[in-house]
Design an enzyme around this catalytic site. Structure first.
Site, PDB file in Angstrom:
ATOM      1  N   SER A  58       0.819  -1.202   0.000  1.00  0.00           N
ATOM      2  CA  SER A  58       0.000   0.000   0.000  1.00  0.00           C
ATOM      3  C   SER A  58       0.859   1.261   0.000  1.00  0.00           C
ATOM      4  O   SER A  58       1.632   1.491  -0.910  1.00  0.00           O
ATOM      5  CB  SER A  58      -0.958  -0.034   1.192  1.00  0.00           C
ATOM      6  OG  SER A  58      -1.881   1.004   1.087  1.00  0.00           O
ATOM      7  N   ARG A  99      -7.026   3.998  -1.437  1.00  0.00           N
ATOM      8  CA  ARG A  99      -7.392   5.165  -0.641  1.00  0.00           C
ATOM      9  C   ARG A  99      -7.361   6.417  -1.515  1.00  0.00           C
ATOM     10  O   ARG A  99      -6.751   6.422  -2.580  1.00  0.00           O
ATOM     11  CB  ARG A  99      -6.440   5.313   0.551  1.00  0.00           C
ATOM     12  CG  ARG A  99      -6.402   4.019   1.349  1.00  0.00           C
ATOM     13  CD  ARG A  99      -5.799   4.156   2.717  1.00  0.00           C
ATOM     14  NE  ARG A  99      -4.499   4.783   2.671  1.00  0.00           N
ATOM     15  CZ  ARG A  99      -3.931   5.365   3.725  1.00  0.00           C
ATOM     16  NH1 ARG A  99      -4.555   5.381   4.867  1.00  0.00           N
ATOM     17  NH2 ARG A  99      -2.740   5.906   3.627  1.00  0.00           N
ATOM     18  N   LYS A 146     -11.944  -0.904   1.196  1.00  0.00           N
ATOM     19  CA  LYS A 146     -11.824   0.468   0.720  1.00  0.00           C
ATOM     20  C   LYS A 146     -11.393   0.467  -0.743  1.00  0.00           C
ATOM     21  O   LYS A 146     -10.666  -0.412  -1.170  1.00  0.00           O
ATOM     22  CB  LYS A 146     -10.880   1.269   1.599  1.00  0.00           C
ATOM     23  CG  LYS A 146      -9.510   0.673   1.835  1.00  0.00           C
ATOM     24  CD  LYS A 146      -8.771   1.504   2.881  1.00  0.00           C
ATOM     25  CE  LYS A 146      -7.385   0.980   3.150  1.00  0.00           C
ATOM     26  NZ  LYS A 146      -7.369  -0.248   3.967  1.00  0.00           N
TER      27      LYS A 146
END
Length: 611
Positions: free
Chosen positions: A163, A325, A436
């Site tokens: 991430s 995100r 998400k």
């Protein structure tokens, strides 16, 4: 250290190194370890071998490099063997349904590790056991993996990504057959199975053979088509999008997001966003940023602001490197840029998702079937909107694994889950991804911005309108750094035994009176008649929430992945109380009191968050 065998005087360490030299077939990591043994570099060997990466609900995350404490070919094989065994025990139809594997663009040339290499090895492990593998032929955003699990009805999904972590890291994120991240006790079961399957199986290294197997499929084209079809159900203003004059800049911060956000805008008939040229192509070195984390705000967005000034754009959208995100900034009338917090974006997207739903549903009773979720350390703004509008709001523990699993339970009961979010800029705007998703959120935000422009307003003004209608919710979050576990423990224990008695929590903090306490480490909740917390509790992490008589809420918790004690504070005012200056001062004073009375940074030698 003769004949290349480790002889450090530490039996456990020597055994770990010996086993490694026996099992590892990656020439780069193998020679790195052999060199350390030759040099007698005991401390370096300890760093690499003193512990095995812990497999938790978030899977694995660590630096790439040699040894059991790092991400490398061998630890990926061992992890996947354990996961495969655990899935064999859990699903009788694993060989019919199979798994999906995706990856980002991370790479560590010195150790020969990369997300793509790791996903090929993971595929080889499953194929050697006769399990069908849907392995993406190219990089994808993380949300594509949970989407594929749900869409194809698979048993599990693996995403190889770290991430927004620093460039040297990589990770291994795991989804269950319900399309959500795993929760306990699966992590314990998988960890145990890994320990029982450390020796590589004969075919685990054979990526060449796996590539020729009829069990290997590439879902890329099909999933690309189906995903963008699925998110179009959230496009409600195609005509406005087509004619919108709003100019938007997008950055993928050297990650995977660029092509996918362009496609998402196209699916919504939005004009393509201007891409930040220096950051649009995947680059595992992340050369233009210190940390590839858009949550860090302005530093990561410097190039985006420059492009926006050049093109006359008023909004910047930024994804983190695996595009799960989304950060948003908007140019203010003063010429300054405002970077919205995750809580502010949660308010805007929550308001928008409900507004769009309401326009499609004229039946007044249908609202009783609608749910929104957020994590317990996120803003309570959705609760305020839900109270006024009549839908349900629930909070879960921190992390999307809890929201994804809860959303699935509600969907299975025939409920509508409109939206879920967490303050760390994570949003789930579509139930087709139970995690998400920064790609669908980018397109939905693009439509919201275009719609607001037709009403001669913008995000900042709309946020104020939301607060005016539902009550101001202002937040202040930060953390202290502390490397000493004993200090952390005693800090929290002091709060649990404040007056010297057990379970005697503080009743005030400075001038602020405390009306309720919930401790999710011990399971205590003063608000419940039996004093037992409703949310799951965990002894392994610290987390206490204080509710104050003035409408303030503060949570103190430890981080699972970093040496931090975090705090999350919010002041929730009643609608009509819009004296922002006073509210801000009240929250600042509350935070100061919490730091002084509960954290005691001088006494505990805590380092403040670096500016």
């Amino acid at each position: 250290m003769e004949n290349g065998l480790s002889n450090t005087g530490d039996t456990k360490l020597d055994q770990a190194v010996k086993q490694w030299l026996q099992y590892d077939k990656n020439p780069k990591t193998l020679s790195m370890v052999q060199d350390l043994v030759k040099e007698g570099a005991v401390e370096a060997l300890r760093k690499c071998f003193s512990s095995r990466m812990e497999f938790g609900t978030a899977g694995l995350r660590a630096a790439m490099g040699p040894g059991t404490s790092r991400m490398n070919d061998l630890t990926i094989i061992q992890t996947t063997q354990g996961f495969c065994r655990y899935l064999e025990e859990s699903f009788a139809d694993l060989k019919e349904r199979g798994v999906v594997i995706g990856y980002d663009a991370r790479a560590d040339p010195p150790s020969g590790g990369s997300s793509k290499r790791f996903s090929n090895l993971a595929a080889a492990v499953f194929i050697s056991r006769g399990v069908p593998v849907h392995l993406f032929s190219d990089i994808t955003p993380t949300p594509f993996v949970p989407f594929t699990v749900s869409h194809l009805g698979l048993c599990a999904g693996i995403m190889v990504t770290a991430s927004h972590n620093p460039k040297q890291d990589n990770g291994y994120k795991v989804y269950w057959d319900n399309g959500a991240q795993i929760v306990s006790p699966h992590d314990k079961g998988i960890a145990k199975a890994i320990e029982e399957n450390l020796e590589p199986w004969s075919e685990s290294w054979n990526t060449e053979e796996a590539r020729k197997s009829p069990l290997l499929k590439d879902p890329y084209q099909d999933i690309h088509t189906q995903y963008f079809k699925a998110i179009q159900t959230h496009c409600h203003h195609r005509d406005i999008n087509k004619s919108s004059e709003v100019k938007i800049v997008h950055t993928s911060v050297h990650g995977v997001g660029h092509a996918f956000v362009q496609s998402a805008f196209k699916a919504f008939d939005l004009h393509p966003p201007y891409a930040v040229e220096e950051q649009k192509d995947p680059d595992p070195e992340f050369p233009t940023v210190k940390y590839p984390n858009p949550e860090e705000g302005e530093g990561v967005l410097t190039l985006s602001f420059a492009l926006a000034e050049k093109e006359g754009a008023t909004v910047v959208l930024a994804n983190d490197p695996d595009a799960d995100r989304l950060a948003i900034a908007e140019k203010q009338e003063s010429g300054q840029w405002r970077v919205f917090s995750g809580n502010e974006l949660g308010a805007l997207l929550g308001w928008w998702m409900f507004r769009c739903w309401k326009q499609q549903n004229s039946d007044a009773a249908a609202v009783k079937n609608v749910y929104m979720l957020s994590s317990t350390v996120s803003s309570k703004i959705l609760r305020a909107i839900a109270l006024k509008e009549g839908f349900h709001f629930e909070e879960t523990l921190t992390g999307f694994k809890w929201m994804g699993n809860r959303a699935k339970d509600l969907l299975d009961q025939g409920k509508t889950v409109l939206f879920a979010f967490e303050e760390a800029i994570g949003y789930m705007c579509s139930p087709s991804v139970l995690d998400k998703d920064g790609v669908s959120a980018a397109a939905i935000a693009g439509e919201m911005i275009s719609y607001l422009a037709t009403k001669k307003t913008n995000l900042s003004q709309q946020l104020t309108a939301i607060y005016e209608e539902y009550g101001y919710h202002i937040t202040k979050n930060s953390y202290f750094i502390c490397h000493d576990q004993d200090v952390i423990r005693s800090l929290f224990e002091r709060l649990r035994n404040y007056s010297g008695q057990k379970e005697s929590y503080p009743t005030e903090c400075g001038r602020f009176s405390i009306s309720a306490v919930r401790d999710l480490t011990t399971g205590y909740d003063s608000n419940q008649s039996d004093k037992k917390a409703v949310l799951p509790t965990s002894r392994s992490s610290q987390m206490i929430t204080f509710t104050f008589s003035n409408g303030g809420v503060a949570t103190m918790r430890t981080s699972g992945t970093e040496p931090k004690i975090k705090y999350y504070t919010e002041l929730c005012a009643a609608p009509g109380n819009s004296d922002m200056k006073h509210l801000k001062k009240e929250l600042d004073d509350l935070v100061d009191a919490i730091i002084e009375n509960f954290f005691e940074p001088e006494k505990n030698k805590l380092q403040p968050k670096p500016e």
